[in-house]
Design a protein around this motif. Structure first.
Motif, PDB file in Angstrom:
ATOM      1  N   LEU A 138     111.776 -16.917  51.212  1.00  0.00           N
ATOM      2  CA  LEU A 138     110.792 -18.028  50.696  1.00  0.00           C
ATOM      3  C   LEU A 138     111.233 -18.425  49.373  1.00  0.00           C
ATOM      4  O   LEU A 138     111.338 -17.653  48.483  1.00  0.00           O
ATOM      5  CB  LEU A 138     109.472 -17.415  50.485  1.00  0.00           C
TER       6      LEU A 138
ATOM      7  N   THR B 140     102.660 -16.365  42.165  1.00  0.00           N
ATOM      8  CA  THR B 140     103.331 -17.020  43.120  1.00  0.00           C
ATOM      9  C   THR B 140     102.178 -17.004  44.587  1.00  0.00           C
ATOM     10  O   THR B 140     101.443 -17.816  44.716  1.00  0.00           O
ATOM     11  CB  THR B 140     104.856 -16.377  43.582  1.00  0.00           C
ATOM     12  N   VAL B 141     102.633 -16.189  45.515  1.00  0.00           N
ATOM     13  CA  VAL B 141     102.093 -16.511  46.910  1.00  0.00           C
ATOM     14  C   VAL B 141     101.612 -14.988  47.147  1.00  0.00           C
ATOM     15  O   VAL B 141     101.856 -13.968  46.509  1.00  0.00           O
ATOM     16  CB  VAL B 141     103.013 -16.745  47.763  1.00  0.00           C
ATOM     17  N   SER B 142     100.611 -14.938  48.298  1.00  0.00           N
ATOM     18  CA  SER B 142     100.057 -13.502  48.675  1.00  0.00           C
ATOM     19  C   SER B 142     101.252 -13.143  49.313  1.00  0.00           C
ATOM     20  O   SER B 142     102.205 -13.466  49.773  1.00  0.00           O
ATOM     21  CB  SER B 142      99.119 -13.995  49.609  1.00  0.00           C
TER      22      SER B 142
ATOM     23  N   ASP C  59     101.378 -11.506  52.210  1.00  0.00           N
ATOM     24  CA  ASP C  59     101.422 -11.709  53.460  1.00  0.00           C
ATOM     25  C   ASP C  59     102.259 -12.961  53.708  1.00  0.00           C
ATOM     26  O   ASP C  59     102.718 -13.060  54.741  1.00  0.00           O
ATOM     27  CB  ASP C  59     100.062 -12.103  53.908  1.00  0.00           C
ATOM     28  N   GLU C  60     102.748 -13.631  52.888  1.00  0.00           N
ATOM     29  CA  GLU C  60     103.155 -14.976  53.056  1.00  0.00           C
ATOM     30  C   GLU C  60     104.812 -14.790  52.768  1.00  0.00           C
ATOM     31  O   GLU C  60     105.529 -15.762  53.184  1.00  0.00           O
ATOM     32  CB  GLU C  60     102.901 -16.193  52.077  1.00  0.00           C
ATOM     33  N   VAL C  61     105.030 -13.642  52.397  1.00  0.00           N
ATOM     34  CA  VAL C  61     106.731 -13.354  52.215  1.00  0.00           C
ATOM     35  C   VAL C  61     107.219 -12.933  53.603  1.00  0.00           C
ATOM     36  O   VAL C  61     106.809 -11.968  54.086  1.00  0.00           O
ATOM     37  CB  VAL C  61     106.913 -12.246  51.221  1.00  0.00           C
ATOM     38  N   PRO C  62     108.299 -13.585  53.861  1.00  0.00           N
ATOM     39  CA  PRO C  62     108.947 -13.248  55.230  1.00  0.00           C
ATOM     40  C   PRO C  62     109.748 -11.964  55.224  1.00  0.00           C
ATOM     41  O   PRO C  62     110.391 -11.431  54.046  1.00  0.00           O
ATOM     42  CB  PRO C  62     109.848 -14.305  55.642  1.00  0.00           C
TER      43      PRO C  62
END
Ligand code: FES
Length: 167
Positions: free
Chosen positions: A59, A47-49, A51-54
């Motif tokens: 998300l 998925t994402v890094s 750091d991108e998870v709020p």
């Protein structure tokens, strides 16, 4: 006179067909939005890094049919399928909680049960971090917790998205 009658008949039929098409499109859209997607069970999905998870919202990740959020350093991956009867549970930005449009179950940001007919909180996926990305294992699902105390202190911040909801 007969030409006027034909024109009325034609317009009446056209109106009926248009109404039918609008109803069919609405039904399809509703089903497409609410049905759980087939990606669940497919296995690991990158998925994402982290750091991108709020940490104060969620998300949505379509590829996992779910959401990522964070509690301090821990990433939480939630399946969007309602544990009541399986509708997709959307996030409500105005209340900052999950609200199921089908029968009104409500869950907090980490998927813990708040109210409604659901028997437990939202189910979770297992996650790992590989090469700087969160990998969500959609074949590894843990049932949400039974109704009880919430582990985060985040009451609704505003009006609910549910029709007739609180706030
Ligand atoms: S399916 Fe969500 S409350 Fe029934």
């Amino acid at each position: 006179m007969s030409q006027q009658y034909d024109r009325r008949k034609f317009l009446s039929r056209l109106w009926s067909w248009s109404a039918g098409l609008v109803a069919a499109a609405g039904t399809w859209t509703t089903w497409d939005v609410l049905k759980p997607k087939a990606s669940v069970g497919a296995g690991p999905v990158r998925t994402v890094s982290p750091d991108e998870v709020p940490s104060s919202g969620v998300l949505e990740i379509r590829e996992i049919s779910g959401y990522l959020t964070r509690v301090e350093d821990e990433v939480v991956a939630l399946w969007w399928r309602c544990p009541h009867l399986g509708c997709k549970v959307p996030w409500c930005d105005t209340s900052a909680q999950f609200e199921c449009p089908c029968h009104g179950s409500v869950f907090n940001r980490v998927g813990e049960y708040r109210r409604g007919p659901a028997p437990r909180g939202m189910d979770h996926y297992s996650t790992t971090v590989e090469s700087g990305l969160i990998v969500v294992d959609t074949a590894s699902i843990t049932n949400g917790d039974a109704p009880g105390d919430e582990s985060i202190d985040e009451p609704p911040i505003g009006p609910e998205c549910l029709e007739g909801g609180e706030g």
